[in-house]
Design an enzyme around this catalytic site. Structure first.
Site, PDB file in Angstrom:
ATOM      1  N   ASP A   7      -0.989  -8.718   6.416  1.00 17.42           N
ATOM      2  CA  ASP A   7      -0.106  -8.486   5.264  1.00 17.42           C
ATOM      3  C   ASP A   7       0.538  -9.794   4.833  1.00 17.42           C
ATOM      4  O   ASP A   7       0.587 -10.120   3.649  1.00 17.42           O
ATOM      5  CB  ASP A   7       1.010  -7.485   5.625  1.00 17.42           C
ATOM      6  CG  ASP A   7       0.546  -6.042   5.510  1.00 17.42           C
ATOM      7  OD1 ASP A   7      -0.675  -5.827   5.502  1.00 17.42           O
ATOM      8  OD2 ASP A   7       1.398  -5.143   5.448  1.00 17.42           O
TER       9      ASP A   7
ATOM     10  N   THR B 179       0.827  -1.207   0.000  1.00 14.28           N
ATOM     11  CA  THR B 179       0.000   0.000   0.000  1.00 14.28           C
ATOM     12  C   THR B 179       0.862   1.259   0.000  1.00 14.28           C
ATOM     13  O   THR B 179       0.554   2.225  -0.693  1.00 14.28           O
ATOM     14  CB  THR B 179      -0.983   0.024   1.187  1.00 14.28           C
ATOM     15  OG1 THR B 179      -0.263   0.022   2.414  1.00 14.28           O
ATOM     16  CG2 THR B 179      -1.900  -1.182   1.160  1.00 14.28           C
ATOM     17  N   THR B 180       1.948   1.220   0.770  1.00 17.20           N
ATOM     18  CA  THR B 180       2.824   2.390   0.810  1.00 17.20           C
ATOM     19  C   THR B 180       3.441   2.609  -0.567  1.00 17.20           C
ATOM     20  O   THR B 180       3.419   3.726  -1.102  1.00 17.20           O
ATOM     21  CB  THR B 180       3.932   2.191   1.869  1.00 17.20           C
ATOM     22  OG1 THR B 180       3.325   1.751   3.086  1.00 17.20           O
ATOM     23  CG2 THR B 180       4.694   3.462   2.114  1.00 17.20           C
TER      24      THR B 180
HETATM   25  N1  ATP Z   1      15.233  -7.463   3.188  1.00 19.85           N
HETATM   26  C1  ATP Z   1      14.890  -6.509   2.334  1.00 19.85           C
HETATM   27  N2  ATP Z   1      15.824  -5.924   1.576  1.00 19.85           N
HETATM   28  C2  ATP Z   1      15.493  -4.956   0.705  1.00 19.85           C
HETATM   29  N3  ATP Z   1      14.250  -4.501   0.518  1.00 19.85           N
HETATM   30  C3  ATP Z   1      13.270  -5.064   1.229  1.00 19.85           C
HETATM   31  C4  ATP Z   1      13.532  -6.096   2.161  1.00 19.85           C
HETATM   32  N4  ATP Z   1      12.362  -6.455   2.719  1.00 19.85           N
HETATM   33  C5  ATP Z   1      11.408  -5.673   2.150  1.00 19.85           C
HETATM   34  N5  ATP Z   1      11.943  -4.846   1.249  1.00 19.85           N
HETATM   35  C6  ATP Z   1      11.252  -3.876   0.408  1.00 19.85           C
HETATM   36  O1  ATP Z   1      10.487  -2.988   1.202  1.00 19.85           O
HETATM   37  C7  ATP Z   1       9.356  -2.548   0.456  1.00 19.85           C
HETATM   38  C8  ATP Z   1       8.073  -2.794   1.235  1.00 19.85           C
HETATM   39  O2  ATP Z   1       8.048  -1.962   2.361  1.00 19.85           O
HETATM   40  P1  ATP Z   1       6.756  -1.817   3.253  1.00 19.85           P
HETATM   41  O3  ATP Z   1       6.242  -3.152   3.617  1.00 19.85           O
HETATM   42  O4  ATP Z   1       7.096  -0.864   4.343  1.00 19.85           O
HETATM   43  O5  ATP Z   1       5.746  -1.064   2.299  1.00 19.85           O
HETATM   44  P2  ATP Z   1       4.581  -1.624   1.380  1.00 19.85           P
HETATM   45  O6  ATP Z   1       4.625  -3.100   1.298  1.00 19.85           O
HETATM   46  O7  ATP Z   1       4.647  -0.875   0.106  1.00 19.85           O
HETATM   47  O8  ATP Z   1       3.294  -1.108   2.128  1.00 19.85           O
HETATM   48  P3  ATP Z   1       2.495  -1.741   3.376  1.00 19.85           P
HETATM   49  O9  ATP Z   1       3.267  -2.923   3.860  1.00 19.85           O
HETATM   50  O10 ATP Z   1       2.467  -0.617   4.339  1.00 19.85           O
HETATM   51  O11 ATP Z   1       1.170  -2.078   2.817  1.00 19.85           O
HETATM   52  C9  ATP Z   1       9.340  -3.360  -0.830  1.00 19.85           C
HETATM   53  O12 ATP Z   1       9.867  -2.581  -1.858  1.00 19.85           O
HETATM   54  C10 ATP Z   1      10.241  -4.520  -0.503  1.00 19.85           C
HETATM   55  O13 ATP Z   1      10.858  -5.081  -1.635  1.00 19.85           O
HETATM   56 MG    MG Z   2       4.622  -4.337   3.013  1.00 21.60          MG
END
Ligand code: ATP
Ligand code: MG
Length: 541
Positions: free
Chosen positions: A393, A96-97
């Site tokens: 999630d 979502t972010t």
């Molecule tokens: N170990 C990791 N190394 C690099 N990037 C990562 C890692 N784990 C997650 N990410 C990245 O972080 C991002 C997701 O971050 P986050 O979960 O905060 O936001 P979102 O999934 O967009 O939104 P939300 O979870 O709030 O609905 C993705 O781009 C994902 O690929």
């Molecule tokens: Mg996420």
């Protein structure tokens, strides 16, 4: 003309209007403000937000959609970005972010083009072309994942949880989540799986460490039997679900009963007692040893149930009754006197268990094996709430990964690969669309650049290094927030379902295009338009 200078007013007084570049500028500014509000929470190094509502209630979260839902957003264009997050949440449950940040960036790049006198319609069309191409690239770089790849599914769940406060226990939670989702997955005739997440239920209870959460193959009902003397455990439970009160109906009209003789009182009481006894007898005769009642159970009826050794709960929630029906095979009965053996459901065990200071009923070994509950624990209610959101999630991504059977690498690597291939594509399209497709490509880079920024690294250096590696053929080069370096995300096992990217790019494009195409905002009194010139509209130019 012939109308002189008198403006013709066709809109109601108090209506506000913005047109042309003003309307566009204000809309885009408002939408970008929404994206900025969630930027800092992206990725493993993202920060949490504490939101306080008008009642003073506090929510602490990292979840994009939760942040936006809690914010009281007024501006119509800003609301459209909140919708992007909500769509992403309902379609995928994660990302979502990212989706909102991407939509904001698409609009930001569009402003630069509008300033350079590119017409918004051209930008919108270019964005549409770019989206189609991006979807194609995304599909091509995705890899297969099957329901039997438990290890991969576990890693997908971990990626979704890493940025949340459960991050430290993510392996433990990932195992739980994969177990739960696999249990409820349904294989269709075409060999494809569908997962109905309604079959996974959570019950939250604060007061213990979060890794004391666990999965129950069955149901947990936040109820205890109405009387102490009822059995605490019922094996081979035959379950009746009753949506009627075990009470004697008081007459609707206030009737006065004149009693002239003390024996009449006794007769009156005896009559009530008989009716209640009959109801309980009926349940017993049907063969039930457990009763879940949606309404009340009279004291006397409770006593009869206890004497009959029946486990009875009252005022059970409607949603729990329905879940009980689905999983035990019982039908919900509205008339007690029509209850029949064929209405009963079955569970191997119905058991009273103490969770913290509260008694709950655990129903296991049910007919439908696709029933799973997760008892969510956390030190405080705020923690338990965030654990639950993180689990949502995680099981959402495992669900969509199983359903689509496709995954991609994270850490901005996929966004970067799309950006690179889009630039090549833009050159092949040429003409006026080229510049818009290039802007779209740059907007994709907001994902790796924000990940870097949130980890305290230089976003520009990171993006440049990442471009270089993708040019050299490393499709999986992404940002590692722990080392601050550009590394191979496939090797680091940072994987996520294909549908996150698919949906995020799609809905971000839709919202950006929709906002770009607006050049006139007419808001009724009370409907908020953005800041800027408005007042009485003149319609004759
Ligand atoms: N170990 C990791 N190394 C690099 N990037 C990562 C890692 N784990 C997650 N990410 C990245 O972080 C991002 C997701 O971050 P986050 O979960 O905060 O936001 P979102 O999934 O967009 O939104 P939300 O979870 O709030 O609905 C993705 O781009 C994902 O690929
Ligand atoms: Mg996420």
């Amino acid at each position: 003309m012939g109308m002189g200078n008198t403006p013709v007013i066709i809109l109601k007084e108090g209506t506000r209007r913005e047109r042309g570049k003003d309307a566009q500028f204000n809309n885009i500014t408002a939408a970008k403000a929404i994206a900025d509000a969630v930027r800092s929470s992206l990725g493993p190094r993202g920060m949490d937000k504490m939101l306080v509502d008008s009642m003073g209630d506090v929510v602490i979260t990292n979840d994009g959609v939760t942040i936006l839902k809690e914010m009281d957003v007024q501006h119509p264009a800003a609301k459209m970005l909140v919708e992007v997050a909500k769509t992403q949440d309902s379609e995928v449950g994660d990302g979502t972010t990212s989706s909102v940040i991407l939509a904001g960036e698409l609009l930001k790049k569009a402003t630069d083009l509008i300033d350079a006198n590119v017409h918004p319609t051209i930008i919108a069309n270019g964005y549409r072309l770019a989206n189609d191409k991006a979807q194609e690239v995304l599909k091509n770089i995705s890899k297969k994942v099957s329901i039997d790849d438990e290890e991969q599914l576990n890693l997908i769940a971990q990626t979704a949880m890493i940025s949340k406060s459960v991050g430290g226990s993510r392996k433990y939670f990932a195992d739980m989540v994969v177990d739960a989702v696999k249990t409820v997955a349904d294989k269709g005739a075409d060999g494809k799986y569908t997962v109905d997440l309604k079959n996974i239920q959570t019950v939250k209870k604060a007061g213990a460490k979060m890794d004391e959460s666990y999965v129950v193959k069955g149901l947990i009902i936040d109820k205890e039997p109405v009387q102490q003397s009822m059995p605490k455990v019922v094996e081979k439970a035959k379950i009746a679900l009753v949506d009627a009160a075990f009470e004697v109906k008081k007459t609707e009209i206030d009737a006065k009963i004149q009693i002239t003789d003390p024996t009449q009182i006794a007769a009156f009481v005896a009559e009530e007692e008989n009716m209640l006894r009959e109801m309980v007898e009926k349940v017993k005769a049907a063969g039930a040893n457990v009763v879940f009642c949606q309404k009340g159970i009279d004291d006397l009826a409770q006593h009869f149930f206890a004497k009959a050794g029946i486990y009875a709960c009252r005022r059970v929630k409607k949603s729990d009754m329905e879940r009980l029906g689905r999983s035990t095979g019982a039908s919900i009965v509205n008339k007690i006197m029509e209850l029949d053996a064929s209405d009963l459901g079955y569970a191997e065990k119905v058991e009273l268990k103490k969770v913290e200071d509260e008694d709950m009923t655990f129903i296991t070994g049910v007919k439908d094996p696709k029933t799973v509950s997760i008892l969510v624990r956390g030190g405080t209610n705020h923690v338990a709430d965030e654990v639950e959101r993180s689990l949502v999630d995680a099981w959402s991504v495992v669900k969509v990964a199983i359903e689509d059977g496709m995954m991609v690498t994270g850490g901005g690597s996929t966004a970067m690969e799309i950006a690179m291939q889009l630039r090549d594509y833009a050159a092949s399209v040429g003409g006026r669309a080229q510049i818009a497709i290039e802007a779209f490509a740059s907007a994709m880079e907001i994902i790796p650049s924000t990940l870097a920024e949130n980890a305290g690294r230089d976003p520009i250096d990171t993006v440049i290094e990442m471009r270089k590696q993708h040019k050299a053929g490393n499709k999986y080069a992404g940002f590692n927030p722990y080392t601050g370096k550009v590394e191979d995300m496939a090797a680091l096992n940072v994987i996520e379902p294909y549908r996150i990217g698919k949906q995020a790019i799609n809905s971000a494009t839709d919202a950006a295009v929709m906002i770009l195409r607006i050049d006139d905002v007419i808001a009724a009194r009370g409907g908020a338009a953005g800041p800027g010139p408005q007042d009485i509209p003149d319609m004759d130019d």
